[in-house]
Motif scaffolding. Structure first.
Motif, mmCIF file in Angstrom:
data_model
loop_
_atom_site.group_PDB
_atom_site.id
_atom_site.type_symbol
_atom_site.label_atom_id
_atom_site.label_comp_id
_atom_site.label_asym_id
_atom_site.label_seq_id
_atom_site.Cartn_x
_atom_site.Cartn_y
_atom_site.Cartn_z
ATOM 1 N N GLY A 106 0.793 -1.220 0.000
ATOM 2 C CA GLY A 106 0.000 0.000 0.000
ATOM 3 C C GLY A 106 0.828 1.274 0.000
ATOM 4 N N LYS A 107 2.155 1.167 -0.067
ATOM 5 C CA LYS A 107 3.026 2.344 -0.025
ATOM 6 C C LYS A 107 3.751 2.533 -1.358
ATOM 7 C CE LYS A 107 2.053 3.187 4.260
ATOM 8 N NZ LYS A 107 1.264 4.386 4.641
ATOM 9 N N LYS A 108 4.323 3.735 -1.522
ATOM 10 C CA LYS A 108 5.057 4.068 -2.737
ATOM 11 C C LYS A 108 6.461 4.566 -2.385
ATOM 12 C CE LYS A 108 0.976 5.515 -5.414
ATOM 13 N NZ LYS A 108 0.372 6.619 -6.209
ATOM 14 N N ALA A 109 7.347 4.501 -3.372
ATOM 15 C CA ALA A 109 8.701 5.059 -3.248
ATOM 16 C C ALA A 109 9.048 5.722 -4.576
ATOM 17 C CB ALA A 109 9.717 3.974 -2.907
ATOM 18 N N THR A 110 9.713 6.868 -4.501
ATOM 19 C CA THR A 110 10.030 7.644 -5.707
ATOM 20 C C THR A 110 11.493 8.049 -5.704
ATOM 21 O OG1 THR A 110 7.778 8.543 -5.739
ATOM 22 C CG2 THR A 110 9.434 9.692 -7.056
ATOM 23 N N VAL A 111 12.135 7.928 -6.880
ATOM 24 C CA VAL A 111 13.524 8.352 -7.037
ATOM 25 C C VAL A 111 13.668 9.061 -8.389
ATOM 26 C CG1 VAL A 111 15.850 7.502 -7.561
ATOM 27 C CG2 VAL A 111 14.695 6.708 -5.535
ATOM 28 N N VAL A 112 14.476 10.120 -8.408
ATOM 29 C CA VAL A 112 14.748 10.859 -9.640
ATOM 30 C C VAL A 112 16.135 10.486 -10.141
ATOM 31 C CG1 VAL A 112 14.988 13.132 -10.699
ATOM 32 C CG2 VAL A 112 13.263 12.766 -8.924
ATOM 33 N N TYR A 113 16.201 10.036 -11.398
ATOM 34 C CA TYR A 113 17.465 9.700 -12.038
ATOM 35 C C TYR A 113 17.788 10.764 -13.086
ATOM 36 C CZ TYR A 113 16.779 4.919 -10.239
ATOM 37 O OH TYR A 113 16.580 3.827 -9.441
ATOM 38 N N ALA A 114 19.075 10.938 -13.377
ATOM 39 C CA ALA A 114 19.507 11.797 -14.486
ATOM 40 C C ALA A 114 20.537 11.029 -15.298
ATOM 41 C CB ALA A 114 20.099 13.108 -13.974
ATOM 42 N N PHE A 115 20.441 11.153 -16.628
ATOM 43 C CA PHE A 115 21.336 10.415 -17.516
ATOM 44 C C PHE A 115 22.009 11.364 -18.498
ATOM 45 C CE2 PHE A 115 18.066 7.335 -16.254
ATOM 46 C CZ PHE A 115 18.872 6.330 -15.743
ATOM 47 N N ASP A 116 23.259 11.031 -18.834
ATOM 48 C CA ASP A 116 24.068 11.824 -19.760
ATOM 49 C C ASP A 116 23.937 11.203 -21.153
ATOM 50 O OD1 ASP A 116 26.154 13.955 -19.997
ATOM 51 O OD2 ASP A 116 27.337 12.273 -20.754
ATOM 52 N N THR A 117 23.519 11.990 -22.148
ATOM 53 C CA THR A 117 23.279 11.458 -23.495
ATOM 54 C C THR A 117 24.034 12.273 -24.529
ATOM 55 O OG1 THR A 117 21.354 12.869 -23.984
ATOM 56 C CG2 THR A 117 20.957 10.838 -22.748
ATOM 57 N N PRO A 118 24.368 11.658 -25.682
ATOM 58 C CA PRO A 118 24.958 12.434 -26.775
ATOM 59 C C PRO A 118 24.024 13.571 -27.186
ATOM 60 C CG PRO A 118 25.189 10.081 -27.177
ATOM 61 C CD PRO A 118 24.288 10.222 -25.998
#
Length: 279
Positions: free
Chosen positions: A242-254
């Motif tokens: 019944g719970k949630k978890a959130t994470v923000v990712y960042a990626f390096d792209t050409p």
């Protein structure tokens, strides 16, 4: 003669210079070394992960302090941050090795038990058929619990597993890495995405086993994950029902990449899911 004698004047001592605050950088280096050494032992992957996060944060903070002139150990702080990142990578590798070994051992034990049971009942045709039916049903249940749609998803879509674990990936947004970020190459572009884990099932979910990889462009070039003071956090702990978890990712792209493929593996009992995101 004057009634008052003039007092001699003494020069004032110079104000001492502010002492350099090198504690953050030094602590980051020490924790990074311990974390990296712990990561070499699969059973200590959890310790390497904890120390790696702390060393990375303290190293970046210490490097920033040195940049502002408040500390003199800029190189030490940077080394601590790098060792913290190495510790995080080793912790993930250690977790994969350990849990894979446990999973293989459980499968081997289950296979041996099934073979022994089948051999005992081989003289009774009806009992053998019943046992075969039970094993087939068990296999289907295991596959169902870990399965999700195998097709590539788009931004905003959710990967829904049979045990009601749901992963949702946001659309990518342009991101400007911090001055002391790790993983970003000058001339490339950076994008951030948000991953939400929703545990609508009845069993708790160990979020520490979640791994994420990304590839960019038509050639599928590996997109490095970016770490700074705003992004780069990893899932930790347990997501209760019944719970949630959130994470923000960042990626390096050409710079010329038009798409970003992000693959998320929840753990060993759930299949990986992919999202193809338009940049």
């Amino acid at each position: 003669m004057s009634q008052y004698t003039q007092q001699p004047q003494f020069p004032q001592a110079p104000t001492p210079a502010a002492q350099a605050r090198n504690g953050l950088g030094t602590a980051a280096l020490i924790l990074g070394i311990i974390g990296a050494l712990s990561g070499l032992v699969p059973f200590l992957f959890w310790l390497a992960g904890i120390l790696g996060v702390i060393a990375l944060v303290m190293g970046l903070a210490g490097r920033g302090r040195a940049k502002r002139g408040g500390a003199t150990n800029k190189g030490v702080a940077l080394t601590g941050a790098i060792l913290g990142l190495v510790s995080l990578i080793l912790s993930v590798v250690g977790a994969v090795i350990l849990f894979k070994a446990v999973d293989d051992a459980v499968k081997d034990l289950d296979k041996a038990t099934s073979s022994s049971s089948a051999g005992t009942e081989s003289s009774d045709g009806s009992a053998k058929g019943k046992n075969k039916g039970k094993n087939s049903g068990k296999g289907a249940g295991t596959s169902g619990d870990s399965g999700a749609d195998s097709q590539t998803l788009e931004a905003g879509d959710s990967a829904v597993y049979d045990d009601k674990l749901t992963l949702t990936m946001s659309a990518p947004a342009a991101y400007t890495p911090g001055e002391y970020s790790i993983g970003h190459t000058k001339g490339n572009k950076a994008y951030k995405v948000t991953l939400v884990i929703d545990n609508a099932g009845k069993e708790k979910f160990d979020a520490a086993l979640v791994t994420t990889e990304a590839r960019a462009g038509e050639e599928g070039v590996k997109a490095e994950q970016i770490f700074d003071d705003k992004v780069g956090e990893v899932f930790t702990g347990t997501v209760m029902p019944g719970k949630k978890a959130t994470v923000v990712y960042a990626f390096d792209t050409p710079a010329d990449a038009k798409n970003l493929v992000v693959e998320v593996s929840p753990d060993f009992s759930h299949d990986a899911s992919q999202w193809e995101l338009k940049l």
